[in-house]
Motif scaffolding. Sequence first.
Motif, short mmCIF file in Angstrom:
data_model
loop_
_atom_site.label_atom_id
_atom_site.label_comp_id
_atom_site.label_asym_id
_atom_site.label_seq_id
_atom_site.Cartn_x
_atom_site.Cartn_y
_atom_site.Cartn_z
N GLY A 14 0.80 -1.22 0.00
CA GLY A 14 0.00 0.00 0.00
C GLY A 14 0.83 1.27 0.00
O GLY A 14 0.28 2.37 -0.02
N ALA A 15 2.15 1.14 0.02
CA ALA A 15 3.00 2.33 0.01
C ALA A 15 2.92 3.05 -1.33
O ALA A 15 3.14 4.26 -1.41
CB ALA A 15 4.45 1.95 0.32
N LEU A 16 2.64 2.28 -2.39
CA LEU A 16 2.39 2.85 -3.70
C LEU A 16 1.05 2.35 -4.22
O LEU A 16 0.63 1.23 -3.88
CB LEU A 16 3.49 2.46 -4.70
CG LEU A 16 4.87 3.10 -4.57
CD1 LEU A 16 5.83 2.53 -5.60
CD2 LEU A 16 4.80 4.63 -4.70
N LYS A 17 0.40 3.16 -5.02
CA LYS A 17 -0.83 2.75 -5.68
C LYS A 17 -0.57 2.63 -7.18
O LYS A 17 0.25 3.35 -7.74
CB LYS A 17 -1.96 3.76 -5.42
CG LYS A 17 -2.42 3.77 -3.97
CD LYS A 17 -3.55 4.77 -3.76
CE LYS A 17 -4.84 4.33 -4.43
NZ LYS A 17 -5.45 3.16 -3.76
N MET A 18 -1.29 1.72 -7.80
CA MET A 18 -1.13 1.46 -9.23
C MET A 18 -2.30 2.09 -9.98
O MET A 18 -3.46 1.83 -9.68
CB MET A 18 -1.09 -0.05 -9.47
CG MET A 18 -0.98 -0.46 -10.91
SD MET A 18 -0.85 -2.28 -11.00
CE MET A 18 -1.05 -2.52 -12.77
N MET A 19 -1.98 2.95 -10.95
CA MET A 19 -3.03 3.63 -11.71
C MET A 19 -3.64 2.67 -12.73
O MET A 19 -2.91 2.03 -13.50
CB MET A 19 -2.46 4.85 -12.43
CG MET A 19 -3.50 5.63 -13.23
SD MET A 19 -2.77 7.07 -14.06
CE MET A 19 -2.36 8.10 -12.65
N PRO A 20 -4.97 2.55 -12.78
CA PRO A 20 -5.59 1.69 -13.79
C PRO A 20 -5.49 2.32 -15.17
O PRO A 20 -5.94 3.45 -15.39
CB PRO A 20 -7.05 1.60 -13.31
CG PRO A 20 -7.26 2.83 -12.50
CD PRO A 20 -5.96 3.14 -11.86
N CYS A 21 -4.84 1.61 -16.10
CA CYS A 21 -4.70 2.08 -17.47
C CYS A 21 -4.15 0.93 -18.31
O CYS A 21 -3.75 -0.10 -17.77
CB CYS A 21 -3.78 3.30 -17.56
SG CYS A 21 -2.08 2.98 -17.04
N ARG A 22 -4.11 1.12 -19.60
CA ARG A 22 -3.51 0.12 -20.47
C ARG A 22 -2.00 0.26 -20.39
O ARG A 22 -1.46 1.35 -20.62
CB ARG A 22 -4.00 0.29 -21.91
CG ARG A 22 -5.48 -0.04 -22.09
CD ARG A 22 -5.82 -0.20 -23.57
NE ARG A 22 -5.61 1.05 -24.30
CZ ARG A 22 -6.53 2.00 -24.43
NH1 ARG A 22 -7.73 1.85 -23.86
NH2 ARG A 22 -6.28 3.09 -25.12
N ARG A 23 -1.33 -0.83 -20.08
CA ARG A 23 0.13 -0.80 -19.96
C ARG A 23 0.75 -1.18 -21.31
O ARG A 23 0.36 -2.16 -21.92
CB ARG A 23 0.60 -1.75 -18.86
CG ARG A 23 0.04 -1.40 -17.49
CD ARG A 23 0.84 -2.04 -16.37
NE ARG A 23 0.95 -3.47 -16.49
CZ ARG A 23 0.02 -4.33 -16.10
NH1 ARG A 23 -1.12 -3.89 -15.59
NH2 ARG A 23 0.21 -5.63 -16.22
N SER A 24 1.74 -0.42 -21.74
CA SER A 24 2.37 -0.68 -23.02
C SER A 24 3.25 -1.92 -22.94
O SER A 24 3.78 -2.27 -21.88
CB SER A 24 3.22 0.52 -23.44
OG SER A 24 4.21 0.79 -22.46
N ARG A 25 3.39 -2.59 -24.06
CA ARG A 25 4.27 -3.77 -24.14
C ARG A 25 5.61 -3.28 -24.68
O ARG A 25 5.74 -2.98 -25.87
CB ARG A 25 3.66 -4.82 -25.07
CG ARG A 25 2.27 -5.25 -24.64
CD ARG A 25 1.66 -6.24 -25.62
NE ARG A 25 0.29 -6.56 -25.26
CZ ARG A 25 -0.05 -7.50 -24.38
NH1 ARG A 25 0.88 -8.22 -23.81
NH2 ARG A 25 -1.31 -7.72 -24.09
N ASN A 26 6.58 -3.21 -23.79
CA ASN A 26 7.84 -2.57 -24.19
C ASN A 26 8.92 -3.55 -24.62
O ASN A 26 10.05 -3.15 -24.93
CB ASN A 26 8.37 -1.69 -23.05
CG ASN A 26 8.76 -2.50 -21.82
OD1 ASN A 26 8.50 -3.70 -21.72
ND2 ASN A 26 9.40 -1.85 -20.87
N GLY A 27 8.63 -4.86 -24.62
CA GLY A 27 9.61 -5.82 -25.09
C GLY A 27 10.81 -5.99 -24.20
O GLY A 27 11.87 -6.46 -24.63
#
Length: 309
Positions: free
Chosen positions: A253-266
């Motif tokens: 819980g120290a960081l929160k993850m923003m809901p969004c489409r994550r890019s595929r960076n290879g």
Amino acid sequence: MHDTTNRPLRSLSGLLDFDATARWGSFKLAAQELSKTPAAVSLQVKQLEEALGFALFVRHPRHIELTERGQSLAMAVARMLRELRVQVSSLQDSNEERVLRVTTSHSLAFKWLAPRIGRFTKLYPELDLQIDASDRLVDVEDGSVDVALRAGPVTAGAPGVVFVDRPLVAYSPILLEPGQQELGLADLQRFPLLFDDSPDAWIALLRENDALDGRYDFSRGFSHQGVLAQAALAGHGIALLSYPVAHDDIRSGALKMMPCRRSRNGRGYRFMSARSKECLPKVMRFRDWITAEMQDMQLALEATHSGTI
């Protein structure tokens, strides 16, 4: 000096003198290292040149410099001596089979490996695990390490790939306004967007989410992912983080993850070991453990944040 091709080298005498002289660029300094006289070192190198049939140094009145062939031989001799010293050291160490030398990046060592290493040592208490946290490139074939974990371009399913990364957007809860539950894509224009290396990964993610149109602050870059994560924890902005680097802070819980489409960076993480060591029990145990830990981490995060793509 006359050049003679394909002349066999019948003696290794002089190679140590040549190696020291090449490193120091001086017969005098090489002699100090080898506890010899400069004349003795110079003679050994001269005899080596005669045996080889070509010059190793250009001798000027006040200094010497390697010839082109001398430079090539110096690199080969340095590599040979380094491998020889490592091999001798391993033979002298009767507990070599109990020592596991692992090198990985500062970020992965600090944010992911160190918190978990107790689980491995509990499984295999007989192994002396030595971790070298370094971002420099290593040659696993030179014998200096048993295992290397490195981030870089990867293809899913390729040999050695233990994790295919998809960067996530992470931020500290202290950035939330009173009553606000989470930040969304629209909030990215309100805070500095933190990155390592370059903002390119941010631009790819914004493009993936059709959010390139906007005024974004890319003014804060950091040297590597570990420092980037710490800046996000301190609330200095919103960070684009590697999955493993952010995992534990998101779970706590120290960081929160923003809901969004994550890019595929290879990109992702590879497990590497020398061909001569990949079947050693200690290496196989560590590889199996790393693979299982990476899989458990991915399953846990995907279960917690199944709404993100």
